[in-house]
Each structure stands twice: as structure tokens, then as C-alpha cells.
Design a protein around this motif. Sequence first.
Motif, mmCIF file in Angstrom:
data_model
loop_
_atom_site.group_PDB
_atom_site.id
_atom_site.type_symbol
_atom_site.label_atom_id
_atom_site.label_comp_id
_atom_site.label_asym_id
_atom_site.label_seq_id
_atom_site.Cartn_x
_atom_site.Cartn_y
_atom_site.Cartn_z
ATOM 1 N N ILE A 284 -9.034 40.141 71.214
ATOM 2 C CA ILE A 284 -9.034 40.593 72.603
ATOM 3 C C ILE A 284 -7.974 39.838 73.408
ATOM 4 O O ILE A 284 -7.204 40.433 74.174
ATOM 5 N N PHE A 285 -7.912 38.524 73.231
ATOM 6 C CA PHE A 285 -6.914 37.715 73.941
ATOM 7 C C PHE A 285 -5.500 38.120 73.526
ATOM 8 O O PHE A 285 -4.616 38.277 74.382
ATOM 9 N N ALA A 286 -5.270 38.272 72.216
ATOM 10 C CA ALA A 286 -3.932 38.632 71.730
ATOM 11 C C ALA A 286 -3.522 40.010 72.249
ATOM 12 O O ALA A 286 -2.364 40.223 72.633
ATOM 13 N N SER A 287 -4.464 40.952 72.280
ATOM 14 C CA SER A 287 -4.167 42.297 72.789
ATOM 15 C C SER A 287 -3.792 42.262 74.257
ATOM 16 O O SER A 287 -2.805 42.883 74.676
ATOM 17 N N TYR A 320 10.980 48.096 70.401
ATOM 18 C CA TYR A 320 10.713 47.019 69.447
ATOM 19 C C TYR A 320 9.268 46.515 69.552
ATOM 20 O O TYR A 320 8.683 46.078 68.552
ATOM 21 N N LEU A 321 8.714 46.562 70.782
ATOM 22 C CA LEU A 321 7.351 46.072 71.001
ATOM 23 C C LEU A 321 6.311 47.181 70.943
ATOM 24 O O LEU A 321 5.152 46.958 71.299
ATOM 25 N N GLN A 322 6.725 48.379 70.527
ATOM 26 C CA GLN A 322 5.801 49.504 70.474
ATOM 27 C C GLN A 322 4.651 49.217 69.516
ATOM 28 O O GLN A 322 4.834 48.567 68.479
ATOM 29 N N HIS A 323 3.455 49.707 69.887
ATOM 30 C CA HIS A 323 2.290 49.498 69.030
ATOM 31 C C HIS A 323 2.527 50.105 67.652
ATOM 32 O O HIS A 323 2.882 51.281 67.533
ATOM 33 N N GLY A 324 2.362 49.306 66.611
ATOM 34 C CA GLY A 324 2.604 49.756 65.249
ATOM 35 C C GLY A 324 3.947 49.331 64.704
ATOM 36 O O GLY A 324 4.184 49.436 63.496
ATOM 37 N N SER A 325 4.833 48.831 65.582
ATOM 38 C CA SER A 325 6.140 48.366 65.112
ATOM 39 C C SER A 325 5.997 47.018 64.407
ATOM 40 O O SER A 325 5.029 46.284 64.633
ATOM 41 N N PRO A 326 6.946 46.679 63.530
ATOM 42 C CA PRO A 326 6.846 45.388 62.810
ATOM 43 C C PRO A 326 6.762 44.178 63.745
ATOM 44 O O PRO A 326 5.991 43.251 63.499
ATOM 45 N N LEU A 327 7.560 44.185 64.839
ATOM 46 C CA LEU A 327 7.537 43.052 65.762
ATOM 47 C C LEU A 327 6.183 42.944 66.462
ATOM 48 O O LEU A 327 5.654 41.834 66.637
ATOM 49 N N LEU A 331 3.728 39.659 66.213
ATOM 50 C CA LEU A 331 3.267 38.958 67.419
ATOM 51 C C LEU A 331 1.751 39.032 67.543
ATOM 52 O O LEU A 331 1.098 38.069 67.963
ATOM 53 N N TYR A 332 1.188 40.177 67.186
ATOM 54 C CA TYR A 332 -0.263 40.351 67.259
ATOM 55 C C TYR A 332 -0.963 39.411 66.283
ATOM 56 O O TYR A 332 -1.955 38.750 66.634
ATOM 57 N N ALA A 333 -0.449 39.336 65.047
ATOM 58 C CA ALA A 333 -1.032 38.436 64.046
ATOM 59 C C ALA A 333 -0.907 36.979 64.488
ATOM 60 O O ALA A 333 -1.867 36.193 64.363
ATOM 61 N N ALA A 334 0.261 36.607 65.041
ATOM 62 C CA ALA A 334 0.450 35.235 65.517
ATOM 63 C C ALA A 334 -0.508 34.916 66.652
ATOM 64 O O ALA A 334 -1.076 33.810 66.715
ATOM 65 N N GLY A 335 -0.731 35.882 67.561
ATOM 66 C CA GLY A 335 -1.671 35.681 68.663
ATOM 67 C C GLY A 335 -3.101 35.506 68.174
ATOM 68 O O GLY A 335 -3.838 34.640 68.673
ATOM 69 N N VAL A 394 -6.522 40.286 58.873
ATOM 70 C CA VAL A 394 -6.599 41.397 57.913
ATOM 71 C C VAL A 394 -7.377 42.566 58.512
ATOM 72 O O VAL A 394 -6.946 43.732 58.423
ATOM 73 N N ILE A 395 -8.512 42.281 59.134
ATOM 74 C CA ILE A 395 -9.341 43.347 59.710
ATOM 75 C C ILE A 395 -8.596 44.101 60.804
ATOM 76 O O ILE A 395 -8.705 45.332 60.920
ATOM 77 N N CYS A 396 -7.823 43.376 61.617
ATOM 78 C CA CYS A 396 -7.144 44.005 62.757
ATOM 79 C C CYS A 396 -5.853 44.720 62.362
ATOM 80 O O CYS A 396 -5.511 45.740 62.974
#
Length: 456
Positions: A284-287, A320-327, A331-335, A394-396
Amino acid sequence: MASAAEQLASNISLGSFSKATELKKRLWFTLGALILFRLLSFVPIPGIDPHAMAALYETQSGGVLDFFNTFSGGALQRMSIVALGVMPYITASIVVQLGSSLYGPWATLKKEGETGRKKLNQYTRYLTVLLVMVQGYFIATGLEGLAAKQGISAVVEPGMLFRLSATISLIGGTLFLMWIGEQITSRGIGNGVSLIIMAGIVARLPQGIGQLLESGRSGAMDPFLIITIAVLAFALILFICFMERAQRRVLIQYPKRQTARGMMQPERSHLPLKLNTAGVIPPIFASSLLLLPITILQMAGARSQAGSKSSELLITLSTYLQHGSPLFMVLYAAGIIFFAFFYTAVQFNSEETAENLKKHGGFIPGIRPGKATENYFDYLLNRITVIGAAYLTVICLIPEIISNQMGLTNLRLGGTSLLIVVNVTMDTVSQIQSHLIAHQYGDLIKKAKLKTGKRR
């Protein structure tokens, strides 16, 4: 032998639920607050044409807008007064929590107990207003820009008056949702903010399932693929339930004490450390942290003139920051990983726990009390949190990657949404069980007092 609490939990029935009047009041209050949230999601901000807004959203749907729209329960699609949901409040909470760990004066306030907590909550509210002001202004100007580019005018009368009214409406809607969440937490059942997010996700679920089944009926999707998705979703739910219940039980031993028979016997207990101590907070925080700049970039790009250097730059960044893009995924995984470790450290204070054990004479076999015990807790938590952070990542991410590769953009329930729904449901059910157990304990105490009075 089962403990008294476990025996009471196993004896919980519909009869005991019907007698728990306080619990029923809390449940009705929670249900009423969530219904009010859903009603507000259909109230558009002033100056918006709902039909034109729906057509305009279809031209811009996909990616992060759908991700944001899922969390708000479709309020963004209708440009409701609660279109931003509680995400600005969550972002403000992140900043204040980080500040209370890194900034000296705020760290002092955190140690002052209830007074300091109220002061930090006040800072969170002020920051929430500031964030909604920025987002609301960019959304209002972005809608005007999109109308000019797409040829669909969702804004009835563009201008400063519309921008001001839209910003004020969004501020009022977010603050009202924040207040509802606090009321649910204090007077209802469960965590109010998490329940509001879950209500938004669940509200969008029937539409996504309906579109999926319609794709199978029309032949656009293989029925076997739909069955596979259903089986995988069920397996994912079971896996989440298993991981959320997983814990490492640390043996705690106390000095020998004399029993009724005169024997000296050491007392033992266990300190449970959850595998996922942070719960659903990291995704939730990362999102929320990712959605804030992406929304501003997209709306600012819509506002800027087509063909200009600023427009091209903003469009490139938002792509580049679009949902589903590699970046975005990186960033989501790092968050998620960062907040898993950060929130675990906030939730479990190793130094305080070790000090409390030392005061009460407790110790971990083979570990010296004091600093050594604190270091041992830190060592255990780091190892556990690595597994918990990997599980959350992994789940997200994996379901999102599979959905993007297979083109299943109409499926509203991704890994993050499923994790939130299952986790919040489990927490709410646990609180309901706790209230029922407390109610049954109260009945037992009353019966014991009556029997004692009769004997006298």
C-alpha cells in the motif's frame, strides 16, 4: 492441552454472536461507513459532465489510471469528490513516519506517548491537505488539457473557478474519507483505512469477473484459460493465508518458581514473530508513493501543448513509469522491500522487548539478557523479513507480469489487490473473534460471581 482462549474460540457459534450486542453495533457502524464511501464515489466534482467524463476516461484507460481507479473503487473514472481516495493520507503517513525516525524533533515527539502521537497525527493531516491541493490542481488542469487534445470536453466551464472548486472538493472528499477511516478504527471493526481500500477493490471485482466471463462467452478468450485463472487465484489465496499465519516462535524461559506441591519448576512461554510482520502496509505504501508522481506527470503532460519539448519529456517519463513497465515493476519491488524492513522495525522494538524481558527475569536459552538478546532479536527479524519481503514482492509482481504478458487487462484483481483483500479480511475476522472471546469471558465471569454469591 488447549488453552482457555483456544477452547473459547472453538466454541464460538451463531448463538454467541447474536448475544454480542456491542459487536453487532460495531459491525453495523462499519457497514454503514463503507456504504457511505461507496455512495460518495458516485458524486462528481462540480463542473464535470459525467457522460463526457466516462467517454474521456475510455480514451485514457489502461496502465496506472486503472491501477489508481481500482484502489478508489471506480471513483477516478467518474471523477468523484473521493477520486483520490485515501492515497494522499497514506503518502503523508509515510513521510511523517519516516520523519519521526530520522528527524530529531519528530523523534522526540514520538517518544512522548499519546501527546506526541496526536501532534504527529496533526502533521499528517496538514501534509495530506497539501498533497491533495497539488494533485487536485494538476487533475483539474489536466482534465482541461485532455478536453482540448481529445475533442471531448468533460469540463463544463473551464477556468480558474473550476480548478478552485475541483481542488476544494477533492480536499473535502479525501479528508472526509480520512475521518471515516478513523471512526471505523475507533468505533467499528478492523483498520478503517485498509477497509476503505478493500471496499474499493471489491466494488470493482464484479465488473472485472463479468468482463472475463463475457470474453469466454464471446470466444475472445479460451474457457480453459478462465478456469486456469480461477484455480490459480484460489491457490494464491491459500498461499497468502498460509504465509500470513506463519511465524517463528522464540522460546522464553523464566526463573524457577515454587509450585503448589513445593517443586521448583521453570516457566516457559513463546514469543511469536510473524513471517510478514508488516502485513499489507508495504504494497500500500509503495503504491501510494508511486501513484503520486505518476498522476502529476500524466495530468501535467495532458495540460502542456502538444509537440513542445516539455510535453514530449513528460510523456516519455510517464511512459517509462507506466503501470506494468519494467521501471515501474523495479521501483514497486524496491518500495515493497524497503517498507517491509522499515515497518517491521517500527512495529517490533528489539531494544524495548529485550529490556522488558530482563526486567521480568525472562531470557532466551543460550542467549545472555540485555544487549545480546537485542542483537539476537535483530538477527531473527532480519532473516524473517527477508523471506516476508520476498513473499510480498512475488505475490504483488508475478500475477501483474503474467496478466500483462497474456493481455488480461480486464481482470481487476491483481496480486496487490488480492493480497490486500485477503489480508484485511483475515485481520477483520480475527478482531471479530477477539470480541466474541471477550464477550464469552465476560459471561463466564458473571456466572462465577453469581455462583459465589449464592454460596455465601
